[in-house]
Design an enzyme around this catalytic site. Structure first.
Site, PDB file in Angstrom:
ATOM      1  N   HIS A   1      57.471 -64.346 -40.120  1.00 17.92           N
ATOM      2  CA  HIS A   1      57.085 -65.572 -40.844  1.00 17.92           C
ATOM      3  C   HIS A   1      55.569 -65.746 -40.884  1.00 17.92           C
ATOM      4  O   HIS A   1      55.073 -66.870 -40.958  1.00 17.92           O
ATOM      5  CB  HIS A   1      57.713 -66.820 -40.203  1.00 17.92           C
TER       6      HIS A   1
ATOM      7  N   SER B   1      30.453 -60.515 -55.762  1.00 20.06           N
ATOM      8  CA  SER B   1      30.641 -61.621 -56.697  1.00 20.06           C
ATOM      9  C   SER B   1      29.356 -61.788 -57.503  1.00 20.06           C
ATOM     10  O   SER B   1      28.262 -61.557 -56.991  1.00 20.06           O
ATOM     11  CB  SER B   1      30.935 -62.900 -55.915  1.00 20.06           C
TER      12      SER B   1
ATOM     13  N   LYS C   1      29.647 -62.578 -50.836  1.00 21.22           N
ATOM     14  CA  LYS C   1      31.023 -62.100 -50.980  1.00 21.22           C
ATOM     15  C   LYS C   1      31.155 -60.583 -50.956  1.00 21.22           C
ATOM     16  O   LYS C   1      30.337 -59.861 -51.503  1.00 21.22           O
ATOM     17  CB  LYS C   1      31.603 -62.600 -52.308  1.00 21.22           C
TER      18      LYS C   1
ATOM     19  N   GLU D   1      43.795 -55.866 -54.174  1.00 20.78           N
ATOM     20  CA  GLU D   1      44.355 -56.876 -55.086  1.00 20.78           C
ATOM     21  C   GLU D   1      44.873 -56.239 -56.372  1.00 20.78           C
ATOM     22  O   GLU D   1      45.923 -56.613 -56.902  1.00 20.78           O
ATOM     23  CB  GLU D   1      43.296 -57.941 -55.407  1.00 20.78           C
TER      24      GLU D   1
END
Ligand code: ARG
Length: 461
Positions: free
Chosen positions: A156, A277, A283, A290
């Site tokens: 979980h 970024s 970043k 992804e």
């Protein structure tokens, strides 16, 4: 417009119809397979006495010259032709004259395209297998490195029990081993040659289908000429296997993204596999992971599309089946790209062992072991579970951990506890005591590593 047919037509095809119908923009991808199939076909035609040996040699020389010219760029595959089959045949006739017109004897584009697609898929399965093997080899190496790298195991997404990174990688090892086996199975099942089935009903020429099959390294010819031209099961099976591979890569990517986040910092992706970024200078984003996760949808989409395309098609060939190609090609290229990049990404990432171990120490991941301690001292498990539950509550109130809680507090809740409880719930003990087959303890993991070592060396043969 250059077509292989037209005798029974009185009008030219409408240009929009022609464009809608044509497949050359994508089936040019298998020009090699198309030529290879034609060479096998004429070899068989000559051996069966349907062509002379001279005719065979002229046609094969012509086909090889087309192949050479396409490969070295002197011949471009142009959209003037309807499909790759027309392109090759028309070019052959241009090069060697009338004898080229004998190439299509005893063959239809229906069995020809069925063959080309099988040859293409077979070649791609071989490449996919080697990419999965590279990933397995990388995971195997990382498992060996991280037998004692402790980390929390989750259920979980809540800390559950301590495990090791080798154990975590080992789970993916099993998944990708199954993926490898699936690719092998599909190859075996599809490896029967459809050529010689004609449009759907075979042919009156005395074709030697066994010979064609063996020239093209198939296990044998297919056994029903209708099924031969109507079967795309192997594409669906491959898309399903690729969907499963992508699902595994996507789950792994999700974990990499979480582990690489500022909050976790279990790992750090290499600069060469990260992106920045345009606005936020600080970043460093896990775009590759992804994208792998994102592209999974595309591969699932191909599987659903082809299943849907095939579901209403009566026997035998129907033009709907031309839709198999772009879907299958795109899914194969996507999965290949993802496998290669994912392997590079994990083999270049840095593992922060201390962060992982610290995280495993917090969150009461040793609570089950505290209960097991009581069980080993004669307390029934259900009672032990309750006692340790009270201890956890006490720790939360006192903002401490089971390792740091004084023995006096333990004893207040159960007199069974003694000084050796601290060793019993140390992270090392919690992991290393778990040595049943498949568990995270070093002995168990080293056994699996040995089995995997043998598995990989069999693949390398
Ligand atoms: N481009 C077609 C395909 O991909 C080749 C077979 C054409 N056969 C036909 N009867 N029109 O399926």
């Amino acid at each position: 417009m250059a077509q292989l047919w037209g005798g029974r037509f009185t009008k030219e095809t409408d240009q929009l119809v022609y464009n809608f119908n044509a497949s050359i923009s994508f089936d040019q991808k298998f020009y090699r397979q198309d030529i290879r199939g034609s060479i096998a076909h004429v070899t068989m035609l000559a051996s069966s006495g349907i062509l002379t040996n001279d005719e065979r040699d002229e046609i094969i020389a012509g086909l090889n010259s087309i192949l050479k010219d396409v490969e070295n760029g002197t011949l471009t595959i142009s959209s003037k032709y309807e499909d790759i089959h027309s392109f090759v045949e028309a070019n052959l006739i241009d090069r060697i004259g009338d004898v080229g017109k004998k190439l299509h004897t005893g063959r239809s584009r229906n069995d020809q395209v069925a063959l080309d697609m099988k040859l293409y898929v077979r070649d791609e399965i071989t490449e996919l297998k080697s990419l999965v093997k590279n990933l397995l080899t990388t995971l195997h190496r990382m498992m060996k490195e991280h037998v004692h790298t402790y980390m929390p195991g989750f259920t979980h997404l809540q800390k559950a029990q301590p495990i090791t990174l080798a154990h975590h990688f080992g789970a993916y090892m099993e998944m990708f081993k199954r993926d490898y086996e699936r690719l092998c199975d599909i190859y075996e099942r599809m490896n029967y040659c459809p050529l010689g089935s004609g449009a759907l009903a075979g042919t009156t020429y005395p074709l030697d289908r066994e010979l064609t099959a063996s020239l093209l390294d198939f296990a044998g010819p297919t056994l029903n000429s209708m099924d031969s031209v109507a079967d795309r099961d192997y594409c669906i099976e491959l898309l399903s296997a690729l969907s499963t591979i992508m699902m595994h890569l996507s789950r792994f990517s999700e974990e990499i993204i979480i582990w690489n986040s500022n909050e976790y910092q279990f790992i750090e992706l290499d600069d060469s596999y990260s992106t920045g970024s345009s606005i936020m200078p600080q970043k460093k984003n896990p775009d590759i992971a992804e994208l792998v996760r994102g592209k999974t949808g595309r591969v699932y989409g191909a599987l659903m599309s082809l299943l849907t395309t095939m579901k209403g098609i009566p026997l035998a060939y129907n033009k709907d089946m031309q839709e198999d190609k772009e879907l299958t090609f795109d899914a194969i290229d996507t999965a290949k790209g993802c496998l290669a990049l994912f392997t590079g990404m994990i083999s270049s990432m840095t593992v922060h062992k201390d962060r992982m171990a610290d995280s495993a120490k917090n969150g009461f991941t040793n609570a089950t072991d505290a209960a097991d301690y009581l069980v080993n001292h004669g307390v029934p498990f259900r009672d032990a579970h309750g006692i340790v539950g009270q201890l956890v509550l006490l720790c939360i109130e006192k903002n401490t951990s089971l390792d740091a809680l004084p023995l006096s507090e333990y004893k207040k809740i159960s007199p069974v506890f003694e000084e050796d409880i601290y060793n019993a719930i140390s992270m090392k003990e919690c992991v290393e005591k778990r040595n049943t087959i498949g568990a995270p303890g070093a002995d168990a993991i080293n056994n699996v590593i040995k089995i995997n070592e043998e598995y990989l060396s069999r693949l390398n043969k």
